[in-house]
Motif scaffolding. Structure first.
Motif, mmCIF file in Angstrom:
data_model
loop_
_atom_site.group_PDB
_atom_site.id
_atom_site.type_symbol
_atom_site.label_atom_id
_atom_site.label_comp_id
_atom_site.label_asym_id
_atom_site.label_seq_id
_atom_site.Cartn_x
_atom_site.Cartn_y
_atom_site.Cartn_z
ATOM 1 N N ALA A 22 38.812 55.356 47.293
ATOM 2 C CA ALA A 22 39.735 55.227 46.155
ATOM 3 C C ALA A 22 39.383 54.014 45.307
ATOM 4 C CB ALA A 22 41.170 55.124 46.668
ATOM 5 N N MET A 23 39.024 52.914 45.964
ATOM 6 C CA MET A 23 38.652 51.704 45.234
ATOM 7 C C MET A 23 37.362 51.904 44.455
ATOM 8 S SD MET A 23 39.579 48.782 48.056
ATOM 9 C CE MET A 23 39.217 47.399 46.959
ATOM 10 N N ALA A 24 36.422 52.635 45.040
ATOM 11 C CA ALA A 24 35.158 52.900 44.348
ATOM 12 C C ALA A 24 35.396 53.703 43.076
ATOM 13 C CB ALA A 24 34.199 53.640 45.277
ATOM 14 N N GLU A 25 36.315 54.677 43.151
ATOM 15 C CA GLU A 25 36.651 55.462 41.955
ATOM 16 C C GLU A 25 37.289 54.576 40.894
ATOM 17 O OE1 GLU A 25 39.122 58.691 43.114
ATOM 18 O OE2 GLU A 25 37.620 59.640 44.392
ATOM 19 N N GLY A 26 38.190 53.698 41.340
ATOM 20 C CA GLY A 26 38.839 52.798 40.399
ATOM 21 C C GLY A 26 37.868 51.832 39.754
ATOM 22 N N TRP A 27 36.949 51.300 40.569
ATOM 23 C CA TRP A 27 35.981 50.344 40.003
ATOM 24 C C TRP A 27 35.051 51.053 39.006
ATOM 25 C CZ3 TRP A 27 36.580 45.277 41.557
ATOM 26 C CH2 TRP A 27 35.729 44.366 40.930
ATOM 27 N N ALA A 28 34.666 52.276 39.320
ATOM 28 C CA ALA A 28 33.810 53.028 38.409
ATOM 29 C C ALA A 28 34.520 53.291 37.080
ATOM 30 C CB ALA A 28 33.394 54.348 39.049
ATOM 31 N N GLU A 29 35.836 53.433 37.146
ATOM 32 C CA GLU A 29 36.614 53.637 35.928
ATOM 33 C C GLU A 29 36.711 52.351 35.110
ATOM 34 O OE1 GLU A 29 41.310 54.332 34.824
ATOM 35 O OE2 GLU A 29 40.492 55.312 36.616
ATOM 36 N N GLY A 30 36.928 51.230 35.806
ATOM 37 C CA GLY A 30 37.105 49.970 35.092
ATOM 38 C C GLY A 30 35.812 49.297 34.683
ATOM 39 N N ALA A 31 34.750 49.497 35.469
ATOM 40 C CA ALA A 31 33.461 48.858 35.169
ATOM 41 C C ALA A 31 32.343 49.824 35.565
ATOM 42 C CB ALA A 31 33.333 47.541 35.931
ATOM 43 N N PRO A 32 32.142 50.886 34.793
ATOM 44 C CA PRO A 32 31.179 51.932 35.161
ATOM 45 C C PRO A 32 29.737 51.459 35.228
ATOM 46 C CG PRO A 32 31.957 52.233 32.911
ATOM 47 C CD PRO A 32 32.812 51.170 33.520
ATOM 48 N N HIS A 33 29.446 50.300 34.659
ATOM 49 C CA HIS A 33 28.090 49.772 34.648
ATOM 50 C C HIS A 33 27.757 49.011 35.922
ATOM 51 C CE1 HIS A 33 31.078 47.212 32.723
ATOM 52 N NE2 HIS A 33 30.496 46.211 33.359
ATOM 53 N N ASP A 34 28.745 48.743 36.789
ATOM 54 C CA ASP A 34 28.501 47.966 38.001
ATOM 55 C C ASP A 34 27.937 48.837 39.127
ATOM 56 O OD1 ASP A 34 29.419 45.692 36.812
ATOM 57 O OD2 ASP A 34 31.381 45.688 37.783
ATOM 58 N N LEU A 373 46.331 52.831 43.992
ATOM 59 C CA LEU A 373 45.261 51.917 44.402
ATOM 60 C C LEU A 373 44.082 52.017 43.447
ATOM 61 C CD1 LEU A 373 43.912 49.952 46.381
ATOM 62 C CD2 LEU A 373 43.262 51.927 47.773
ATOM 63 N N ARG A 374 43.743 53.230 43.053
ATOM 64 C CA ARG A 374 42.632 53.426 42.117
ATOM 65 C C ARG A 374 42.930 52.742 40.775
ATOM 66 N NH1 ARG A 374 42.288 58.806 42.406
ATOM 67 N NH2 ARG A 374 43.776 59.085 40.701
#
Length: 388
Positions: A22-34, A373-374
């Motif tokens: 869930a966190m990986a999906e959220g991070w990809a949404e907030g910072a897709p370049h990371d 969480l995402r």
């Protein structure tokens, strides 16, 4: 930026692997370049086997064991071969977990660790020469008596009726303990726990931990007396009392680190010759956290509830310490944050972010743990990621 996600479980709501996803999906949404790497962790409780299997692979041996009330539940032992050594990983919570019981079934006076003995017997039958037992998240308070009974140390009628029944256990209840010790001869037994609760006393496992498992105050007092009697019986039943190598004097198993873990299950494991190690440290080592952190720019951990108990002996505190040692900033995303900035900074956390910022938001978080969480993780990503 390279981001390492190293979360714990969200209580009984989400496993560590689900939290990481869930966190990986959220991070990809907030910072897709990371660049994001998932490294779920465990404190030895529910989900321990999933974390270890994800790290080392191995072979899963499915079995059926008794839950705290004697009902059959599915369980497993994870085997991993390295040279001539076969390690078996055991998650005690598969047999004793609080999550296996409904709220009105939780009563540490009657719950038993019998199923843990069955898991150990499976590990022995599979030829394990090293057995690592994670003991977090249990619903029992029987000092491992049920486990010893399942292994053949004595009759179930005396040892597997829960912690309260140990108050009148017969003197010969552990008559076959020596035979059980022989079964573990040549096996390296490891008790994996960060629980430093003493076995007995005002700060002991019955006084402190049993209320969380459903015991009323008067029940906790009765359990204290019962565990005291069983401890005395267990020590006297050992054919070869453990000796302190420095002083040459007999060791007090009830005062050993880990003895009070999981309602005293640690005591019985120590009696079988186990050595105690930190479950979080074991998980960090097995998953290769040190190398993963060194190859990252930011480490993000997570837990359902960041409170005083999280400041030591937890996945969050372990990740914060190890991340600091690797000179990497560590931040935490928690369902609720119940301690102040000063306290979290002492653990090495550079920031803490709550999914539920206000008590009124807790209900919504529980209704949609993955989605909330995402969303929160995406906001954290936008805060910490420097952009392209």
């Amino acid at each position: 930026m390279r981001v390492l996600l190293a979360p714990d479980t969200f209580g009984t709501t989400l496993a560590a692997t689900q939290v990481a996803a869930a966190m990986a999906e959220g991070w990809a949404e907030g910072a897709p370049h990371d660049e994001v790497r998932q490294l779920p962790l465990s404190d030895g409780g529910p989900g321990f086997l999933d974390v270890i299997e994800r790290a080392v692979g191995g072979t899963t041996v499915a079995t059926t064991v008794s839950d705290p009330l004697g009902r059959e539940v599915p369980a497993a032992v994870l085997l991993h071969d390295e040279g001539e050594r076969r390690t078996a990983w055991v998650e005690a919570a598969q047999a004793t977990g609080l999550h296996l019981l409904a709220a009105d079934e939780r009563d540490p006076r009657v719950t038993s660790t019998w199923g843990v003995g069955q898991l150990l017997a499976t590990a022995l039958a599979e030829g394990a020469t090293r057995i690592v037992v994670g003991v977090g998240g249990g619903a029992t308070n029987d000092a491992g008596a049920g486990m010893l009974a399942a292994l053949g140390a004595g009759p179930a009628t005396a040892l597997a009726r829960g912690g309260l029944a140990l108050g009148d256990v017969p003197e010969d209840a552990l008559a076959d303990l020596a035979e059980v010790l022989d079964r573990f001869a040549g096996v390296e037994l490891v008790l994996a726990t960060d629980d430093t609760t003493p076995l007995l006393g005002l700060a002991g496992t019955s006084a402190v931990e049993s209320p969380r498992k459903g015991a009323a105050p008067e029940h906790a007092q009765a359990l204290e007396g019962a565990l005291g009697r069983f401890t005395d019986l267990l020590v006297r039943a050992l054919p070869r009392p453990p000796i302190d190598l420095l002083t040459g004097a007999p060791r007090r198993l009830d005062r050993e680190p880990g003895a009070g873990a999981a309602g005293g299950l640690g005591l019985a494991l120590l009696a079988l010759g186990a050595r105690c190690t930190g479950a979080v440290a074991e998980a960090l080592h097995v998953t290769g956290f040190e190398v993963a952190a060194a190859g990252s720019d930011l480490v993000v951990t997570a837990t359902d509830r960041l409170d005083w108990t999280s400041l030591r002996g937890s996945v969050v505190s372990g990740v914060a310490e190890a991340g600091t040692a690797a000179a990497r900033p560590v931040v935490c995303v928690a369902g609720e944050v119940l301690v102040g900035r000063r306290e979290t900074m002492t653990t090495g956390l550079a920031g803490c972010y709550a999914v539920a910022d206000h008590p009124s938001e807790v209900e919504g978080m529980l209704a949609d743990p993955v989605g909330t969480l995402r969303t929160r993780t995406a906001r954290v990503a936008r805060t910490w990621s420097p952009g392209r």
